[in-house]
Scaffold this motif. Structure first.
Motif, PDB file in Angstrom:
ATOM      1  N   ARG A   3      -5.409  -9.576  -2.022  1.00  0.00           N
ATOM      2  CA  ARG A   3      -5.082  -8.191  -1.664  1.00  0.00           C
ATOM      3  C   ARG A   3      -3.774  -7.714  -2.292  1.00  0.00           C
ATOM      4  NH1 ARG A   3      -7.574  -5.871   2.722  1.00  0.00           N
ATOM      5  NH2 ARG A   3      -5.637  -5.030   3.585  1.00  0.00           N
ATOM      6  N   LEU A   4      -2.880  -8.648  -2.621  1.00  0.00           N
ATOM      7  CA  LEU A   4      -1.606  -8.264  -3.233  1.00  0.00           C
ATOM      8  C   LEU A   4      -1.624  -8.315  -4.758  1.00  0.00           C
ATOM      9  CD1 LEU A   4       1.067  -9.901  -0.889  1.00  0.00           C
ATOM     10  CD2 LEU A   4       0.245  -7.540  -0.902  1.00  0.00           C
ATOM     11  N   ASP A   5      -2.714  -8.690  -5.356  1.00  0.00           N
ATOM     12  CA  ASP A   5      -2.778  -8.660  -6.821  1.00  0.00           C
ATOM     13  C   ASP A   5      -2.441  -7.253  -7.308  1.00  0.00           C
ATOM     14  OD1 ASP A   5      -3.492 -11.293  -6.823  1.00  0.00           O
ATOM     15  OD2 ASP A   5      -5.591 -10.967  -7.381  1.00  0.00           O
ATOM     16  N   GLY A  55       0.550   0.192  -4.255  1.00  0.00           N
ATOM     17  CA  GLY A  55      -0.425  -0.873  -4.376  1.00  0.00           C
ATOM     18  C   GLY A  55      -1.793  -0.462  -3.839  1.00  0.00           C
ATOM     19  N   ASP A  56      -2.785  -1.314  -4.073  1.00  0.00           N
ATOM     20  CA  ASP A  56      -4.157  -1.001  -3.645  1.00  0.00           C
ATOM     21  C   ASP A  56      -4.810  -2.239  -3.035  1.00  0.00           C
ATOM     22  OD1 ASP A  56      -4.261  -2.476  -5.957  1.00  0.00           O
ATOM     23  OD2 ASP A  56      -5.644  -1.153  -7.020  1.00  0.00           O
ATOM     24  N   PRO A  57      -4.335  -2.673  -1.859  1.00  0.00           N
ATOM     25  CA  PRO A  57      -4.870  -3.904  -1.264  1.00  0.00           C
ATOM     26  C   PRO A  57      -6.360  -3.831  -0.934  1.00  0.00           C
ATOM     27  CG  PRO A  57      -3.499  -2.718   0.314  1.00  0.00           C
ATOM     28  CD  PRO A  57      -3.285  -2.075  -1.019  1.00  0.00           C
ATOM     29  N   GLU A  58      -6.903  -2.631  -0.790  1.00  0.00           N
ATOM     30  CA  GLU A  58      -8.313  -2.486  -0.419  1.00  0.00           C
ATOM     31  C   GLU A  58      -9.241  -2.439  -1.630  1.00  0.00           C
ATOM     32  OE1 GLU A  58      -9.184  -2.657   2.636  1.00  0.00           O
ATOM     33  OE2 GLU A  58      -7.223  -2.478   3.585  1.00  0.00           O
ATOM     34  N   ALA A  86       0.825  -1.210   0.000  1.00  0.00           N
ATOM     35  CA  ALA A  86       0.000   0.000   0.000  1.00  0.00           C
ATOM     36  C   ALA A  86       0.855   1.255   0.000  1.00  0.00           C
ATOM     37  CB  ALA A  86      -0.934  -0.010   1.206  1.00  0.00           C
ATOM     38  N   GLU A  87       1.968   1.222   0.738  1.00  0.00           N
ATOM     39  CA  GLU A  87       2.871   2.392   0.798  1.00  0.00           C
ATOM     40  C   GLU A  87       3.508   2.681  -0.552  1.00  0.00           C
ATOM     41  OE1 GLU A  87       5.869   1.720   3.727  1.00  0.00           O
ATOM     42  OE2 GLU A  87       4.850   2.978   5.207  1.00  0.00           O
TER      43      GLU A  87
END
Length: 409
Positions: free
Chosen positions: A202-204, A192-195, A188-189
């Motif tokens: 979530r890691l796709d 990425g966009d886990p949400e 996310a940092e």
């Protein structure tokens, strides 16, 4: 996209012997880098051109340059590729914030980067590969991943973006030293966009972003849009270097998620590892904080050059630290580097000096042992501080400083 002008690399006596070993992040061990003979293949992740070139960038590319030069001295050919992320969210955000056209901002910063690399005598890649000129390579690779059922669209009625399915790869976190929970946080940092609703994991990671209003976009079988970050490097590296190339290099901030995502995409697409060795450089700090664009605590190579600093002194600042170490830039470090440069230039201007064979072997040994530039600098310091009657030594040391360390004396 053109790179920058190369420089001549002097030929040194006794070249062509010995392999180069570097630290592989994935295995956590020293590994031989490059073949015993023939051509070594190297990929270095390039800049996102909106704030170039700070010392963190320069430290990475000078480290890569040491490897390039050590390979040449070992008698290898080198096929070196590097990308430029000339369309991505950070670039578009900076363009919007400054009111500058995104393409013009990218071209301006890419040219500044070229100028800085040439001034630092970094040997260039065959060419720089921009994302914009490689859209077809990216969409072709996504097509291969689609055929392997490794990409999918999220069920979003407005923006059905395409994602790579990380569960298709078995070793995403290998060598990262982080847990799945930590991975989600770092993901996310770092873009990425886990949400994101509709993702299968979530890691796709995003491989194709459908066009948003006001954003650049290209037509393709995926829909009108633009590439995600990781897939661009996967596509460019495979196209330029082929499967299972020798070294993938970049800053340590790419050790997750960027390089594992690229490697996962490549392994699913080809059935082979992406690279044999993953080389990561340490972080550079200023005033106690890692240099970063978000903090704005950056020291720019171009600014130092504009102030009259010799580019060779800048390069010596970088070489004074092992490429894997974290370190802090100070004005005192620059003054020390300039003093070292002055001592070396005075030493090679003498009519004679100590036997050059000893220092040549010491520098070679240092660089072939995980690119130990500080040890190489110390070896030349010792030679420069001693007396000797070898009339050929100053010229040999001048050439070795140039050929192996990239320092023009």
């Amino acid at each position: 996209m053109r790179a920058w002008m190369s420089v001549d690399v002097p030929a040194l006596p006794g070249a062509g012997r010995g392999r180069v070993w570097v630290h592989d992040t994935v295995s956590g061990r020293l590994q031989p880098a490059g073949p015993e003979a023939g051509e070594a293949r190297l990929y270095a992740c390039g800049i996102t051109p909106y704030d170039a070139t700070h010392l963190g960038h320069a430290a990475t590319y000078v480290a890569v340059d040491l490897l390039h030069r050590a390979w040449l001295d070992a008698g290898l050919g080198v096929r070196y590729a590097q990308n430029v992320t000339d369309v991505d969210d950070p670039l578009l955000e900076r363009a919007e914030a400054t009111g500058v056209d995104w393409a013009a901002l990218a071209e301006d910063q890419i040219e500044l980067y070229r100028t800085d690399m040439a001034a630092l005598r970094v040997l260039p890649p065959v060419r720089l590969d921009g994302v914009v000129e490689n859209i077809d390579r990216v969409t072709d690779l996504i097509g291969v991943l689609r055929d392997r059922q490794a990409v999918y669209q999220v069920p979003d009625p407005v923006y059905p973006d395409w994602y790579f399915s990380v569960t298709k790869a078995s070793n995403l976190l290998e060598g990262t030293g982080i847990s799945m929970l930590e991975a989600e946080h770092v993901f996310a940092e770092r873009g990425g966009d886990p949400e994101r609703p509709g993702k299968r994991h979530r890691l796709d990671c995003l491989v194709w972003r459908q066009a948003r209003p006001g954003e650049p976009a290209w037509d393709s079988w995926l829909g009108r849009g633009r590439p995600g970050w990781h897939i661009e490097c996967t596509a460019i590296s495979l196209a330029e270097l082929g499967e299972d190339f020798d070294v993938q290099a970049g800053g340590r901030d790419l050790a997750f998620p960027h390089h594992p995502m690229c490697a996962a995409e490549a392994s699913v697409a080809t059935g082979q590892p992406m690279a044999k060795v993953f080389l990561h450089t340490g972080m550079v700090a200023l005033h106690g904080e890692k240099m970063s664009k978000s903090l704005g605590n950056l020291v720019f190579v171009s600014r130092l050059r504009a102030e009259g600093v010799d580019p060779m002194a800048i390069r010596l600042v970088l070489l004074a630290h092992h490429y894997r170490s974290d370190w802090e830039y100070t004005d005192a470090a620059l003054a020390d580097a300039q003093a070292r440069l002055d001592r070396w230039r005075a030493a090679v201007a003498r009519p004679s000096g100590p036997d050059a064979g000893v220092v040549l072997e010491a520098v070679r040994t240092a660089l072939r042992s995980d690119l130990d530039a500080p040890a190489a600098l110390t070896a030349i310091d010792v030679w420069a501080g001693a007396d000797g009657d070898d009339a050929s030594a100053p010229a040999v040391v001048r050439d070795l400083a140039d050929a192996l360390l990239g320092i023009a004396l």
